[in-house]
Design an enzyme around this catalytic site. Structure first.
Site, PDB file in Angstrom:
ATOM      1  CD  GLU A 177      -2.725  -1.420   2.700  1.00 27.03           C
ATOM      2  OE1 GLU A 177      -2.710  -0.336   3.273  1.00 27.03           O
ATOM      3  OE2 GLU A 177      -3.986  -2.160   2.701  1.00 27.03           O
ATOM      4  CD  GLU A 184      -4.297  -8.060   1.919  1.00 27.63           C
ATOM      5  OE1 GLU A 184      -5.352  -7.694   2.403  1.00 27.63           O
ATOM      6  OE2 GLU A 184      -2.940  -8.217   1.591  1.00 27.63           O
TER       7      GLU A 184
HETATM    8  C1  XIL Z   1      -5.409  -7.136   8.292  1.00 26.49           C
HETATM    9  C2  XIL Z   1      -6.122  -8.147   9.761  1.00 26.49           C
HETATM   10  O1  XIL Z   1      -7.180  -8.344   8.532  1.00 26.49           O
HETATM   11  C3  XIL Z   1      -7.008  -7.493  10.750  1.00 26.49           C
HETATM   12  O2  XIL Z   1      -7.319  -8.464  11.493  1.00 26.49           O
HETATM   13  C4  XIL Z   1      -5.963  -6.573  11.664  1.00 26.49           C
HETATM   14  O3  XIL Z   1      -6.688  -5.935  12.054  1.00 26.49           O
HETATM   15  C5  XIL Z   1      -5.822  -4.942  10.439  1.00 26.49           C
HETATM   16  O4  XIL Z   1      -5.409  -5.704   9.231  1.00 26.49           O
HETATM   17  N1  XIL Z   1      -4.829  -5.086   3.616  1.00 26.49           N
HETATM   18  C6  XIL Z   1      -3.885  -5.547   4.280  1.00 26.49           C
HETATM   19  C7  XIL Z   1      -4.199  -6.701   5.437  1.00 26.49           C
HETATM   20  O5  XIL Z   1      -2.442  -5.724   3.403  1.00 26.49           O
HETATM   21  O6  XIL Z   1      -2.880  -6.817   6.244  1.00 26.49           O
HETATM   22  C8  XIL Z   1      -5.304  -6.360   6.286  1.00 26.49           C
HETATM   23  O7  XIL Z   1      -5.051  -7.137   6.730  1.00 26.49           O
HETATM   24  C9  XIL Z   1      -6.238  -6.113   5.362  1.00 26.49           C
HETATM   25  C10 XIL Z   1      -6.078  -5.199   4.428  1.00 26.49           C
END
Ligand code: XIL
Length: 369
Positions: free
Chosen positions: A175, A283
């Site tokens: 990001e 994701e």
């Molecule tokens: C999220 C997790 O799923 C949560 O448990 C945590 O509180 C915050 O992060 N983008 C990403 C991930 O790259 O690491 C994030 O994961 C979601 C958004």
């Protein structure tokens, strides 16, 4: 002569009737299921990862708690890759300058190895879930660029080296691109504020030095939004022109039943892969709510369920079609029992398995091809 004419006419008539019947059969078949199989024809001995054996890796984001009880069995059945949902993030694996906390990350890597699964490392450099200590000196003042870069190098080198040969792909940078402002490319994170653009090239180089065989990913969300997509493209092109080792674009895939459109999804995959990069969906989850403003808990209604089925079908049709460039699809969480997208008292139902770990209707659409 007459007899021959009669035979010819009869034959012609028979052939026409046969042709007509064939066309009708073909059309009715297409109308019903296209080239797809009916659910009852799906091979019941196969699980999610098996259906995609000839396509791409199927992963899931987990914490150590998911690797026990009924979830552990279900994870082994359906997935062949694990991503740590949180425990490999900088703040958790490297909570203090001179302390690494490997235990939870090791548990995930050990579980994967014991069960013949791959591991996707997440994530080496991010502005979130990173200890404040990284950016501060002992008095709490912001550190210089030299100190920040030295810490980042140590972090990446230690973490990648520990799992060398065990983690085959790393989300190196997460990001780092601006969301909205079209006059900028880079997001104004602490890393960018302290180090400028330079850290971006460095993180990939350090990861590559620590494990030359690791596949290195740039990972982001809203990658299908044309403006952000083009900013990411510009950054990646620059990195590649400079010879920086980046191999994959990670489309996070935190989507909802309306977004992205099929066209925007295709365009993003095509644009990034035109640089010679591979693609992973890193994701994936598809919320039944379409915006943050959607605050009324309507539950998993038949209408939203159908839209989710249609969305998942569309997305996996595109993924399979693009199998030459897509190397992995990872779901963010195991089942609707828990999703990071759930809000207080408002579940989002974004995954392929329900709260009892049973495949949802969307699952059957994804494996029916
Ligand atoms: C999220 C997790 O799923 C949560 O448990 C945590 O509180 C915050 O992060 N983008 C990403 C991930 O790259 O690491 C994030 O994961 C979601 C958004």
């Amino acid at each position: 002569m007459k007899t021959r004419q009669i035979i010819t006419r009869t034959l012609t008539a028979l052939i026409s009737v046969f042709a007509l019947i064939s066309v009708i059969m073909l059309l009715s078949n297409c109308g019903e299921t296209g080239s797809k199989k009916a659910v009852s024809e799906v091979d019941s001995t196969k699980d999610l990862k098996d259906f995609y054996e000839d396509y791409f890796v199927i992963g899931v984001a987990v914490g150590p708690n998911n690797l026990e009880g009924d979830q552990a069995e279900m994870i082994k059945k359906h997935f062949n890759s694990l991503t740590a949902e949180n425990v490999m993030k900088p703040a958790l694996i490297h909570p203090e300058e001179n302390r690494y906390a490997w235990d939870n990350a090791d548990k995930i890597v050990d579980f994967a190895q014991a069960n013949g699964m791959k591991v996707h490392g997440h994530t080496l450099c991010w502005h979130n879930q990173t200890g404040a200590w990284m950016f501060q000196d002992s008095q709490g003042n912001q550190v210089t660029k030299e100190v920040a870069l030295a810490r980042l190098k140590d972090h990446i080198t230690q973490v990648v080296s520990r799992y060398k040969g065990k983690i085959y792909v790393w989300d190196v940078l997460n990001e780092a691109v601006e969301d909205r402002d079209s006059t900028k490319i880079y997001r104004e994170t602490m890393w960018y504020k302290i180090c400028g653009e330079e850290y971006i090239r460095k993180v990939f180089q350090w990861a590559h030095e620590a494990d030359p065989n690791a596949v290195l990913v740039y990972n982001d969300y809203n990658t299908e939004n044309p403006g952000k997509r083009d900013r990411i493209y510009t950054m990646l092109k620059k990195l590649l022109d400079e010879g920086v080792p980046v191999h994959v674009v990670g489309l996070q895939g935190h989507w909802n039943i309306n977004d992205p459109t099929e066209q925007n999804l295709r365009d993003a995959i095509e644009k990034f892969s035109s640089l010679g990069l591979k693609i992973q969906i890193t994701e994936l989850d598809v919320s039944i709510y379409t915006s943050r403003a959607d605050t009324i808990d309507i539950g998993f209604t038949p209408e939203r369920e159908q839209k989710q089925i249609d969305f998942y079908k569309m997305a996996f049709d595109v993924f399979r079609e693009k199998k030459d460039v897509i190397t992995g699809v990872t779901f963010w969480n195991v089942s609707d029992r828990y999703s990071w997208r759930d809000r207080r008292n408002m579940k989002c139902y974004p995954l392929l398995f329900d709260e009892n770990l049973k495949p949802k209707k969307a699952y059957w659409e994804v494996v029916k091809f």
